[in-house]
Design a protein around this motif. Structure first.
Motif, PDB file in Angstrom:
ATOM      1  N   THR A   1      27.619  44.423  41.570  1.00 49.22           N
ATOM      2  CA  THR A   1      27.471  42.973  41.512  1.00 49.22           C
ATOM      3  C   THR A   1      28.721  42.355  42.110  1.00 49.22           C
ATOM      4  O   THR A   1      29.838  42.734  41.762  1.00 49.22           O
ATOM      5  CB  THR A   1      27.285  42.489  40.064  1.00 49.22           C
ATOM      6  OG1 THR A   1      26.061  43.026  39.559  1.00 49.22           O
ATOM      7  CG2 THR A   1      27.231  40.972  39.987  1.00 49.22           C
ATOM      8  N   TRP A   2      28.525  41.435  43.023  1.00 45.41           N
ATOM      9  CA  TRP A   2      29.611  40.702  43.668  1.00 45.41           C
ATOM     10  C   TRP A   2      29.656  39.309  43.061  1.00 45.41           C
ATOM     11  O   TRP A   2      28.618  38.698  42.820  1.00 45.41           O
ATOM     12  CB  TRP A   2      29.360  40.614  45.166  1.00 45.41           C
ATOM     13  CG  TRP A   2      29.399  41.937  45.878  1.00 45.41           C
ATOM     14  CD1 TRP A   2      28.499  42.969  45.749  1.00 45.41           C
ATOM     15  CD2 TRP A   2      30.377  42.387  46.807  1.00 45.41           C
ATOM     16  NE1 TRP A   2      28.866  44.016  46.561  1.00 45.41           N
ATOM     17  CE2 TRP A   2      30.018  43.687  47.230  1.00 45.41           C
ATOM     18  CE3 TRP A   2      31.540  41.806  47.356  1.00 45.41           C
ATOM     19  CZ2 TRP A   2      30.762  44.412  48.153  1.00 45.41           C
ATOM     20  CZ3 TRP A   2      32.274  42.527  48.281  1.00 45.41           C
ATOM     21  CH2 TRP A   2      31.895  43.815  48.663  1.00 45.41           C
ATOM     22  N   VAL A   3      30.847  38.811  42.808  1.00 45.39           N
ATOM     23  CA  VAL A   3      30.980  37.503  42.154  1.00 45.39           C
ATOM     24  C   VAL A   3      31.964  36.631  42.921  1.00 45.39           C
ATOM     25  O   VAL A   3      32.950  37.121  43.478  1.00 45.39           O
ATOM     26  CB  VAL A   3      31.399  37.671  40.671  1.00 45.39           C
ATOM     27  CG1 VAL A   3      32.752  38.338  40.543  1.00 45.39           C
ATOM     28  CG2 VAL A   3      31.368  36.348  39.929  1.00 45.39           C
ATOM     29  N   THR A   4      31.657  35.340  42.971  1.00 43.59           N
ATOM     30  CA  THR A   4      32.527  34.380  43.635  1.00 43.59           C
ATOM     31  C   THR A   4      32.427  33.043  42.918  1.00 43.59           C
ATOM     32  O   THR A   4      31.674  32.889  41.957  1.00 43.59           O
ATOM     33  CB  THR A   4      32.180  34.258  45.134  1.00 43.59           C
ATOM     34  OG1 THR A   4      33.206  33.499  45.788  1.00 43.59           O
ATOM     35  CG2 THR A   4      30.821  33.616  45.356  1.00 43.59           C
TER      36      THR A   4
ATOM     37  N   GLU B   1      32.887  33.447  36.721  1.00 41.47           N
ATOM     38  CA  GLU B   1      34.076  34.259  36.464  1.00 41.47           C
ATOM     39  C   GLU B   1      33.722  35.738  36.575  1.00 41.47           C
ATOM     40  O   GLU B   1      32.669  36.156  36.088  1.00 41.47           O
ATOM     41  CB  GLU B   1      34.609  33.967  35.054  1.00 41.47           C
ATOM     42  CG  GLU B   1      35.256  32.595  34.919  1.00 41.47           C
ATOM     43  CD  GLU B   1      36.462  32.424  35.834  1.00 41.47           C
ATOM     44  OE1 GLU B   1      37.322  33.340  35.870  1.00 41.47           O
ATOM     45  OE2 GLU B   1      36.545  31.394  36.519  1.00 41.47           O
ATOM     46  N   PRO B   2      34.615  36.542  37.188  1.00 38.43           N
ATOM     47  CA  PRO B   2      34.312  37.970  37.317  1.00 38.43           C
ATOM     48  C   PRO B   2      34.320  38.686  35.969  1.00 38.43           C
ATOM     49  O   PRO B   2      35.106  38.343  35.083  1.00 38.43           O
ATOM     50  CB  PRO B   2      35.422  38.506  38.222  1.00 38.43           C
ATOM     51  CG  PRO B   2      36.444  37.444  38.338  1.00 38.43           C
ATOM     52  CD  PRO B   2      35.865  36.168  37.834  1.00 38.43           C
ATOM     53  N   ARG B   3      33.409  39.633  35.832  1.00 39.80           N
ATOM     54  CA  ARG B   3      33.345  40.502  34.652  1.00 39.80           C
ATOM     55  C   ARG B   3      33.768  41.906  35.053  1.00 39.80           C
ATOM     56  O   ARG B   3      33.768  42.246  36.238  1.00 39.80           O
ATOM     57  CB  ARG B   3      31.918  40.538  34.090  1.00 39.80           C
ATOM     58  CG  ARG B   3      31.398  39.187  33.663  1.00 39.80           C
ATOM     59  CD  ARG B   3      29.963  39.315  33.092  1.00 39.80           C
ATOM     60  NE  ARG B   3      29.359  38.005  32.921  1.00 39.80           N
ATOM     61  CZ  ARG B   3      28.145  37.671  33.357  1.00 39.80           C
ATOM     62  NH1 ARG B   3      27.388  38.555  33.978  1.00 39.80           N
ATOM     63  NH2 ARG B   3      27.673  36.462  33.153  1.00 39.80           N
TER      64      ARG B   3
ATOM     65  N   GLU C   1      32.687  44.190  38.319  1.00 39.55           N
ATOM     66  CA  GLU C   1      32.143  43.409  39.432  1.00 39.55           C
ATOM     67  C   GLU C   1      33.172  43.332  40.566  1.00 39.55           C
ATOM     68  O   GLU C   1      34.374  43.470  40.342  1.00 39.55           O
ATOM     69  CB  GLU C   1      31.777  41.998  38.965  1.00 39.55           C
ATOM     70  CG  GLU C   1      30.602  41.997  38.000  1.00 39.55           C
ATOM     71  CD  GLU C   1      30.214  40.606  37.541  1.00 39.55           C
ATOM     72  OE1 GLU C   1      29.025  40.423  37.231  1.00 39.55           O
ATOM     73  OE2 GLU C   1      31.084  39.706  37.464  1.00 39.55           O
TER      74      GLU C   1
ATOM     75  N   SER D   1      34.942  40.986  43.127  1.00 40.55           N
ATOM     76  CA  SER D   1      35.177  39.555  43.337  1.00 40.55           C
ATOM     77  C   SER D   1      35.524  39.279  44.799  1.00 40.55           C
ATOM     78  O   SER D   1      36.146  40.097  45.472  1.00 40.55           O
ATOM     79  CB  SER D   1      36.303  39.069  42.422  1.00 40.55           C
ATOM     80  OG  SER D   1      37.474  39.841  42.625  1.00 40.55           O
TER      81      SER D   1
ATOM     82  N   ALA E   1      40.948  37.703  43.923  1.00 40.54           N
ATOM     83  CA  ALA E   1      39.766  38.472  44.332  1.00 40.54           C
ATOM     84  C   ALA E   1      40.151  39.778  45.014  1.00 40.54           C
ATOM     85  O   ALA E   1      41.186  39.883  45.654  1.00 40.54           O
ATOM     86  CB  ALA E   1      38.902  37.645  45.281  1.00 40.54           C
ATOM     87  N   GLU E   2      39.265  40.756  44.856  1.00 38.09           N
ATOM     88  CA  GLU E   2      39.412  42.021  45.567  1.00 38.09           C
ATOM     89  C   GLU E   2      39.342  41.791  47.087  1.00 38.09           C
ATOM     90  O   GLU E   2      40.055  42.423  47.858  1.00 38.09           O
ATOM     91  CB  GLU E   2      38.295  42.973  45.111  1.00 38.09           C
ATOM     92  CG  GLU E   2      38.481  44.390  45.549  1.00 38.09           C
ATOM     93  CD  GLU E   2      37.535  45.349  44.837  1.00 38.09           C
ATOM     94  OE1 GLU E   2      37.378  46.470  45.347  1.00 38.09           O
ATOM     95  OE2 GLU E   2      36.961  44.992  43.777  1.00 38.09           O
TER      96      GLU E   2
END
Length: 146
Positions: A10-13, A42-44, A47, A49, A55-56
């Motif tokens: 899962t990708w989060v932004t 918010e990243p979990r 995930e 980011s 962010a990664e």
């Protein structure tokens, strides 16, 4: 390779995606993981980011997130580089040498922002927009000049 580590994730932004996040979502689904889940918030734990503080994958030096992803996954196709130039110019307001598509793409994105669509609506339209741009910039497509 690097791709294997990012499949099935899962990708989060951040919410309210604009040019860099929308194009990155397209790139993730198109070239990194077609089954990727993309979430806004918010990243979990676990995930990936992107384009958010800490962010990664995010802005790096003079690169926007889309360009950082291209470099990280060794995506060097000319059409992607052309697309990156448009995204970079819009995202970083770097209009020194604007690509010809810039004004039209920016106008569409600004209109979507004004429309008040949900993050998911913005994403689905963004996927279509960037797929169309990618194909128009790609090999085998003659660019129309007037």
């Amino acid at each position: 390779g690097a791709l294997a580590l990012y499949r099935g994730r899962t990708w989060v932004t951040r919410p309210r995606p604009h040019v860099d996040r929308l194009s990155s979502a397209w790139l993730i689904r198109r070239f990194i993981d077609p089954e990727a889940a993309i979430r806004y918030g918010e990243p979990r734990e676990g995930e990936v980011s992107f384009d958010m503080p800490g962010a990664e994958f995010g802005h790096s030096g003079s690169l926007c997130t889309f360009e950082t992803l291209l470099a990280a996954f060794h995506l060097e196709e000319p059409a992607l580089q052309s697309l990156a130039a448009i995204i970079h110019a819009i995202d970083l307001h770097d209009l020194a040498d604007p690509p010809p598509e810039l004004a039209g793409v920016k106008a569409v994105l600004d209109g979507w922002r004004a429309a008040g669509w949900s993050d998911e609506e913005l994403e689905s339209h963004g996927i279509a927009l960037f797929e169309g741009l990618y194909r128009s910039l790609g090999a085998g497509t003659k660019r129309q000049t007037r």
